[in-house]
Design an enzyme around this catalytic site. Structure first.
Site, PDB file in Angstrom:
ATOM      1  N   GLU A  83      78.111  28.127  60.199  1.00 13.55           N
ATOM      2  CA  GLU A  83      77.439  28.417  61.476  1.00 13.55           C
ATOM      3  C   GLU A  83      77.138  27.142  62.247  1.00 13.55           C
ATOM      4  O   GLU A  83      77.304  27.088  63.469  1.00 13.55           O
ATOM      5  CB  GLU A  83      76.130  29.192  61.248  1.00 13.55           C
ATOM      6  CG  GLU A  83      76.310  30.584  60.648  1.00 13.55           C
ATOM      7  CD  GLU A  83      76.909  31.613  61.611  1.00 13.55           C
ATOM      8  OE1 GLU A  83      77.097  31.299  62.798  1.00 13.55           O
ATOM      9  OE2 GLU A  83      77.196  32.732  61.154  1.00 13.55           O
ATOM     10  N   ARG A  87      78.994  26.507  65.885  1.00 12.17           N
ATOM     11  CA  ARG A  87      78.132  26.555  67.077  1.00 12.17           C
ATOM     12  C   ARG A  87      77.729  25.155  67.539  1.00 12.17           C
ATOM     13  O   ARG A  87      77.841  24.831  68.721  1.00 12.17           O
ATOM     14  CB  ARG A  87      76.876  27.379  66.786  1.00 12.17           C
ATOM     15  CG  ARG A  87      77.221  28.798  66.371  1.00 12.17           C
ATOM     16  CD  ARG A  87      76.017  29.694  66.374  1.00 12.17           C
ATOM     17  NE  ARG A  87      76.236  30.838  65.496  1.00 12.17           N
ATOM     18  CZ  ARG A  87      75.678  32.032  65.668  1.00 12.17           C
ATOM     19  NH1 ARG A  87      74.855  32.260  66.664  1.00 12.17           N
ATOM     20  NH2 ARG A  87      75.939  33.015  64.817  1.00 12.17           N
ATOM     21  N   ASP A 216      88.043  36.869  58.616  1.00 11.81           N
ATOM     22  CA  ASP A 216      88.502  36.744  60.016  1.00 11.81           C
ATOM     23  C   ASP A 216      88.967  35.375  60.510  1.00 11.81           C
ATOM     24  O   ASP A 216      90.158  35.140  60.725  1.00 11.81           O
ATOM     25  CB  ASP A 216      87.456  37.336  60.986  1.00 11.81           C
ATOM     26  CG  ASP A 216      86.005  36.871  60.754  1.00 11.81           C
ATOM     27  OD1 ASP A 216      85.792  35.955  59.941  1.00 11.81           O
ATOM     28  OD2 ASP A 216      85.101  37.415  61.406  1.00 11.81           O
ATOM     29  N   GLU A 350      84.030  40.124  70.333  1.00  9.18           N
ATOM     30  CA  GLU A 350      85.438  40.211  69.886  1.00  9.18           C
ATOM     31  C   GLU A 350      86.320  41.128  70.735  1.00  9.18           C
ATOM     32  O   GLU A 350      87.508  40.841  70.942  1.00  9.18           O
ATOM     33  CB  GLU A 350      85.513  40.640  68.414  1.00  9.18           C
ATOM     34  CG  GLU A 350      84.994  39.599  67.421  1.00  9.18           C
ATOM     35  CD  GLU A 350      83.478  39.508  67.345  1.00  9.18           C
ATOM     36  OE1 GLU A 350      82.801  40.454  67.826  1.00  9.18           O
ATOM     37  OE2 GLU A 350      82.961  38.506  66.809  1.00  9.18           O
TER      38      GLU A 350
HETATM   39  C1  DMJ Z   1      80.327  34.353  66.234  1.00  7.38           C
HETATM   40  O1  DMJ Z   1      79.439  33.458  65.673  1.00  7.38           O
HETATM   41  C2  DMJ Z   1      81.753  33.942  65.971  1.00  7.38           C
HETATM   42  O2  DMJ Z   1      82.608  34.625  66.837  1.00  7.38           O
HETATM   43  C3  DMJ Z   1      82.164  34.213  64.554  1.00  7.38           C
HETATM   44  O3  DMJ Z   1      83.535  33.944  64.358  1.00  7.38           O
HETATM   45  C4  DMJ Z   1      81.890  35.650  64.193  1.00  7.38           C
HETATM   46  N1  DMJ Z   1      80.554  36.076  64.505  1.00  7.38           N
HETATM   47  C5  DMJ Z   1      79.994  35.744  65.797  1.00  7.38           C
HETATM   48  C6  DMJ Z   1      80.250  36.737  66.907  1.00  7.38           C
HETATM   49  O4  DMJ Z   1      80.312  38.047  66.567  1.00  7.38           O
END
Ligand code: DMJ
Length: 456
Positions: A83, A87, A216, A350
């Site tokens: 995270e 971010r 993912d 998404e």
């Molecule tokens: C975000 O922090 C990023 O897109 C991550 O890859 C998946 N979760 C959240 C958004 O849903």
């Protein structure tokens, strides 16, 4: 419109939660997530590039000043390596490349250095959690026998390559290249990548495979690593297209009503469920279409289009026209959430992300129409006096708000909406790739000796 939305989200964050990680828009106060330990200001760092792209100059300036004076990594905090990377490191890198302001580069490299002890494991597969003061790492207690998570250690590559590029220190790129090496040594069940890998033994944990949560962005970063390298990273390319082949064979199915979906795989058995998170894959397939081997370009675009259509159905089949966290294709339903705890929508990007890629790559106007439907639904159900909130049940008549304005709403959802309704020459795909938090990073062109180059 997305600019007005950004203003509303930002102004309220500023008013009620300035300097804290996120805003609680109903109670009008700060929200602190333990994902960032006590690193503060997640919304500010996540929003920097969106402010810049939307030309919100005053706001960008305030945000930059906050970063200069207050963004502090010398804290005793256990953070999520993933995270904080996507971010904070991602947000700072993009802010640097867009604005050229040195402070962002400096902070990105400083934070990158703080993350390095996470790689101190027998295999070099990093820990999920790291105390950035002591340098002690560990894994999530719930993750299969002490495993690290594929989508976490597999989603460092783009940022770490840029950290080496900007600092001149090869160590960052070496760390992520080693992750590739470990993965390439392992046997993969049916060519698929399990979500769990033990960083001590170097063996897979449970054989769960997902293109949604836990898996993912690993796949996303294989493709984007190749694109970001100006198509020189042949390893990344091969790993991506091989993985897509295995996903098609083993996970992609069509419902009796004709909707294509990506199921989850548990030791060979399929769970006919697709997460909102999985919907990013529509955009990924389309983005990767151009490089697809053996004349498969049209086929990969088609995969993207089918996933976009299914995810749009998951929105359209709810009362609020916003999609649930997960939807199923079994027990007589298609693209509908059946479990109460899968009916929420937390401002995730998404589906809009996939509309944006499909629009850029096909110019079929339906993707803008679908994006517009989402704007209307967000305005109607998520906008509140104090910002934007998630919804507990998208099938209900009345909104029950969860009272969180996620930082990714500003970095991703609103940015992708803005791009969906902009011209293609704003952050063109030939020059930029988006990290998984929608932070644009420049393609490193082969002849690109100049570190300072600004591709805006
Ligand atoms: C975000 O922090 C990023 O897109 C991550 O890859 C998946 N979760 C959240 C958004 O849903």
């Amino acid at each position: 419109v997305s600019l007005q939305m950004m203003k509303h989200a930002w102004d309220n964050y500023k008013r009620y939660a300035w300097g804290l990680n996120e805003l609680k828009p109903i109670s009008k106060q700060g929200h602190s997530s333990n994902l960032f330990g006590n690193i503060q200001g997640a919304t500010i760092v996540d929003a920097l590039d969106t402010l810049y792209i939307m030309e919100m100059k005053e706001e960008f300036k305030e945000a930059k000043e906050w970063v200069e004076k207050n963004l502090d990594f010398n804290v005793n905090a256990e953070i999520s390596v993933f995270e904080v990377n996507i971010r904070f490191v991602g947000g700072l890198l993009s802010a640097y490349y867009l604005s050229g302001e040195e402070v962002f580069r400096k902070k990105a490299v400083e934070l990158g250095e703080k993350l390095l002890p996470a790689f101190n494991t027998p295999t070099g597969i990093p820990w999920a959690l790291l105390n950035i003061k002591s340098g002690i790492g560990r894994n999530w207690p719930w993750a299969s026998g002490g495993s690290s998570i594929l989508a976490e250690f597999g989603t460092l590559h783009l940022e770490f390559v840029h950290l080496s590029h900007l600092s001149g220190n090869p160590v960052f790129a070496e760390k992520v290249m080693n992750i590739r090496k470990v993965l390439n040594r392992l046997d993969k069940p049916e060519g698929l990548y399990p979500n769990y890998l033990n960083p001590s033994s170097g063996q897979w944990g449970q054989h769960h495979v997902s293109i949604g949560g836990l898996g993912d962005s690993f796949y996303e970063y294989l493709l984007k690593a190749w694109l970001m390298s100006d198509k020189t990273d042949e390893d990344g390319k091969k790993m991506y297209y091989d993985a897509v082949q295995a996903i098609e064979t083993h996970l992609i199915r069509k419902s009796s009503g004709g909707l294509m979906y990506i199921a989850e795989w548990k030791g060979g058995l399929l769970e006919h469920k697709m997460g909102h998170l999985t919907c990013f894959a529509g955009g990924m397939f389309a983005l990767g279409a151009d490089g697809a081997p053996s004349d498969k370009t049209g086929h990969h675009i088609e995969l993207g289009a089918e996933i976009a259509r299914t995810c749009h159905e998951s929105y359209d089949r709810t009362r609020m026209k916003l999609g649930p966290e997960a939807f199923r294709f079994d027990g007589g339903v298609e693209a509908i959430a059946t479990r109460q705890n899968e009916k929420y929508y937390i401002l995730r990007p998404e589906v809009i992300e996939t509309y944006m890629y499909m629009w850029r790559l096909t110019h079929d106007p339906k993707y803008r129409d679908w994006g517009w439907e989402a704007v209307e639904a967000l305005e109607k159900h998520c906008r509140v006096d104090g910002g934007y909130s998630g919804i507990r049940d998208v099938y209900n008549n009345h909104e029950s708000h969860d009272d969180v304005q996620q930082s990714f709403f500003l970095s991703e959802t609103l940015k992708y909406l803005y791009l969906l309704f902009s011209e293609d020459d704003l952050l063109p795909f030939e020059h930029w790739v988006f990290n998984t938090e929608a932070h644009p990073l420049p393609v490193l062109h082969k002849d690109d000796g100049n570190k300072e180059e600004n591709q805006n």
